[in-house]
Design a protein around this motif. Structure first.
Motif, short mmCIF file in Angstrom:
data_model
loop_
_atom_site.label_atom_id
_atom_site.label_comp_id
_atom_site.label_asym_id
_atom_site.label_seq_id
_atom_site.Cartn_x
_atom_site.Cartn_y
_atom_site.Cartn_z
N LEU A 107 100.82 18.16 42.65
CA LEU A 107 99.41 18.00 43.04
C LEU A 107 99.42 17.58 44.57
O LEU A 107 98.79 17.71 45.13
N SER A 108 100.33 16.48 44.78
CA SER A 108 100.24 15.83 46.02
C SER A 108 100.49 16.60 47.30
O SER A 108 99.66 16.22 48.04
N PRO A 109 101.09 17.56 47.34
CA PRO A 109 100.91 18.40 48.85
C PRO A 109 99.60 18.80 49.18
O PRO A 109 99.05 19.42 50.13
N PHE A 110 98.77 18.97 47.88
CA PHE A 110 97.31 19.76 48.10
C PHE A 110 96.24 18.56 48.35
O PHE A 110 95.16 18.81 48.59
N LYS A 111 96.76 17.17 48.30
CA LYS A 111 95.65 16.17 48.44
C LYS A 111 95.65 15.96 50.18
O LYS A 111 96.17 16.12 51.01
N ARG A 112 94.23 15.67 50.32
CA ARG A 112 94.09 15.47 52.08
C ARG A 112 93.17 14.13 51.77
O ARG A 112 91.99 13.88 51.61
N PRO A 113 93.99 12.89 52.03
CA PRO A 113 93.35 11.50 51.62
C PRO A 113 92.42 11.40 52.78
O PRO A 113 92.77 11.47 53.91
N ALA B 240 105.40 13.99 37.30
CA ALA B 240 105.58 15.34 37.61
C ALA B 240 104.57 15.88 38.02
O ALA B 240 104.25 16.67 39.04
N ARG B 241 103.48 15.88 37.40
CA ARG B 241 102.17 16.55 37.50
C ARG B 241 101.47 15.84 38.98
O ARG B 241 101.00 16.69 39.69
N GLY B 242 101.79 14.54 39.23
CA GLY B 242 101.20 13.82 40.52
C GLY B 242 102.19 14.62 41.46
O GLY B 242 101.52 14.84 42.80
N ALA B 243 103.50 14.80 41.22
CA ALA B 243 104.17 15.29 42.36
C ALA B 243 103.85 16.75 42.74
O ALA B 243 103.68 17.08 44.00
N ARG C 244 97.29 7.97 34.62
CA ARG C 244 96.51 9.40 34.08
C ARG C 244 95.40 9.49 35.18
O ARG C 244 95.25 10.67 35.81
N ILE C 245 94.80 8.41 35.80
CA ILE C 245 93.98 8.53 36.81
C ILE C 245 94.39 9.05 38.16
O ILE C 245 94.19 10.22 38.73
N MET C 246 95.62 8.32 38.66
CA MET C 246 96.25 8.68 39.82
C MET C 246 96.68 9.71 39.88
O MET C 246 97.23 10.38 40.90
N ALA C 247 97.43 10.34 38.73
CA ALA C 247 98.06 11.67 38.75
C ALA C 247 97.13 12.94 38.57
O ALA C 247 97.48 14.08 38.31
N LEU D 13 94.18 10.78 46.64
CA LEU D 13 95.31 10.18 47.19
C LEU D 13 96.55 10.95 46.45
O LEU D 13 96.78 11.17 45.45
N PRO D 14 97.71 11.19 47.35
CA PRO D 14 98.81 11.96 46.85
C PRO D 14 99.41 10.82 46.27
O PRO D 14 99.82 9.68 46.83
N LEU D 15 100.07 11.20 45.08
CA LEU D 15 100.72 10.26 44.10
C LEU D 15 102.06 9.93 44.80
O LEU D 15 102.47 8.89 45.27
N LEU D 16 102.61 10.98 45.45
CA LEU D 16 104.17 10.86 46.23
C LEU D 16 103.67 10.13 47.24
O LEU D 16 102.95 10.45 48.41
N GLY D 17 104.67 9.18 47.68
CA GLY D 17 104.30 8.32 48.88
C GLY D 17 103.31 7.19 48.80
O GLY D 17 103.06 6.35 49.67
N LEU D 18 102.62 6.94 47.68
CA LEU D 18 101.72 6.03 47.19
C LEU D 18 102.41 4.63 47.37
O LEU D 18 103.22 4.52 46.40
N VAL D 19 101.70 3.67 47.86
CA VAL D 19 102.52 2.41 48.34
C VAL D 19 101.44 1.26 47.60
O VAL D 19 100.44 1.15 47.94
N HIS D 20 102.15 0.24 46.68
CA HIS D 20 101.48 -0.56 45.88
C HIS D 20 101.40 -1.63 46.86
O HIS D 20 102.51 -2.24 47.35
N THR D 21 100.19 -2.03 47.62
CA THR D 21 100.28 -2.99 48.88
C THR D 21 99.63 -4.39 48.21
O THR D 21 100.11 -5.29 48.80
#
Length: 308
Positions: free
Chosen positions: A14-20, A9-12, A74-77, A83-91
């Motif tokens: 914050l995601s719109p405010f990230k500029r990767p 939820a926290r990552g979601a 905890r780090i990624m959120a 990087l935005p957590l929403l849409g992050l792809v494990h490659t």
């Protein structure tokens, strides 16, 4: 097991405010969790969900990833992760096991971001997880996570295409098209001949629609794309998709592995649930396919010092 819903939820939020971007600052801190003991009942549930035999002395090769994933989340959120957590792809994931960790040992887990790198589709972060016993490293993984966004190459390509189109006359365009077609045919033939042949099929697996929910219950990863068709559709998937780490674990349950081993696996395309996939393997190499689509490729090999 720690629930990851508050972190999701926290990552979601914050995601719109990230500029990767590849040169962004990333968290330099290393999160450490000492005194970790294995819950044997949860371990057995994980083994059953992934197809491993239960009751063994050693942890499955992928299980320390489950133990360390809350720290990674905890780090990624966090606000500091670029990087935005929403849409992050494990490659991809790489695992090095220096010796078989026992289910009865006490572990110190540590997670940190190793760095960011440009990717043709955006920016990729490498997250490192380590497990130590009495100060000695026994297991380590490197996972790459991709945030998709427009890149400088995209902009240059679009601008170049417009300039070239403006400069071409009709005759030039026809000539260029003929040359491009011929070059494309040669390239396609080269790529086709260079691609490895599919591995021999070992088994066909019919995956139930609740595979994502069952894995979420034993791993703590309750990302909504894995749980239900309705929540998966919110993120652009027609149905729920299997966890990437479940697909790796399910394949590894069929693969004999040395005590000291190195794994490399790449997630190529999502596995829709319910669905049917084929497991193919040859020696240490393995893959998961659905028809002509490759979902996962991987390789197990013996680990030798300084070889991973």
């Amino acid at each position: 097991m720690q629930t990851l819903l508050p972190l999701l939820a926290r990552g979601a939020v914050l995601s719109p405010f990230k500029r990767p971007r590849p040169d962004a600052a990333f968290p330099p801190n290393r999160l450490v969790l000492p005194g970790v003991r294995i819950d044997l009942a949860r371990l057995a549930a994980y083994e059953r969900a992934c197809g491993f035999p239960t009751g063994g002395d050693a942890l499955p090769l992928t299980y320390p990833h489950v133990l360390g994933f809350p720290l990674a989340m905890r780090i990624m959120a966090s606000r500091a992760f670029p990087l935005p957590l929403l849409g992050l792809v494990h490659t991809s994931v790489e695992v090095t096991r220096l010796r078989e960790p026992a289910a009865t040992e006490e572990y110190e887990l540590a997670v940190h971001v190793e760095g960011l790198a440009p990717h043709r589709r955006g920016t990729e972060a490498t997250v490192v997880t380590g497990a130590r016993v009495d100060g000695s490293l026994v297991w380590e993984s490197r996972s790459t996570y991709l945030a998709r966004h427009r890149t400088a190459a995209d902009t240059r390509t679009a601008a170049g295409s417009r300039t070239a189109a403006d400069a071409l006359t009709a005759a030039d365009a026809l000539t260029a098209a003929d040359a491009s077609t011929a070059a494309g045919a040669r390239t396609a033939a080269h790529v086709s001949s260079a691609e490895p042949k599919p591995l021999p099929v070992v088994a066909e697996w019919r995956l139930a629609g609740d595979v994502g929910r069952r894995y979420a219950a034993v791993s703590g990863d309750r990302n909504p794309i894995h749980l239900h068709p309705l929540t998966a559709r919110l993120f652009g998937f027609p149905r729920a998709i299997a966890h990437g780490m479940w697909t790796v674990a399910r394949c590894l349950a069929e693969q004999p592995a040395d005590a000291s081993v190195h794994l490399r696996a790449e997630f190529r395309s999502p596995v829709l649930l319910p669905g049917t996939v084929t497991y193919a393997a040859d020696g240490g190499r393995f893959e998961l396919r659905g028809g002509e689509r490759v979902h996962l490729t991987g390789e197990l090999r013996e680990h030798r010092a300084n070889s991973a």
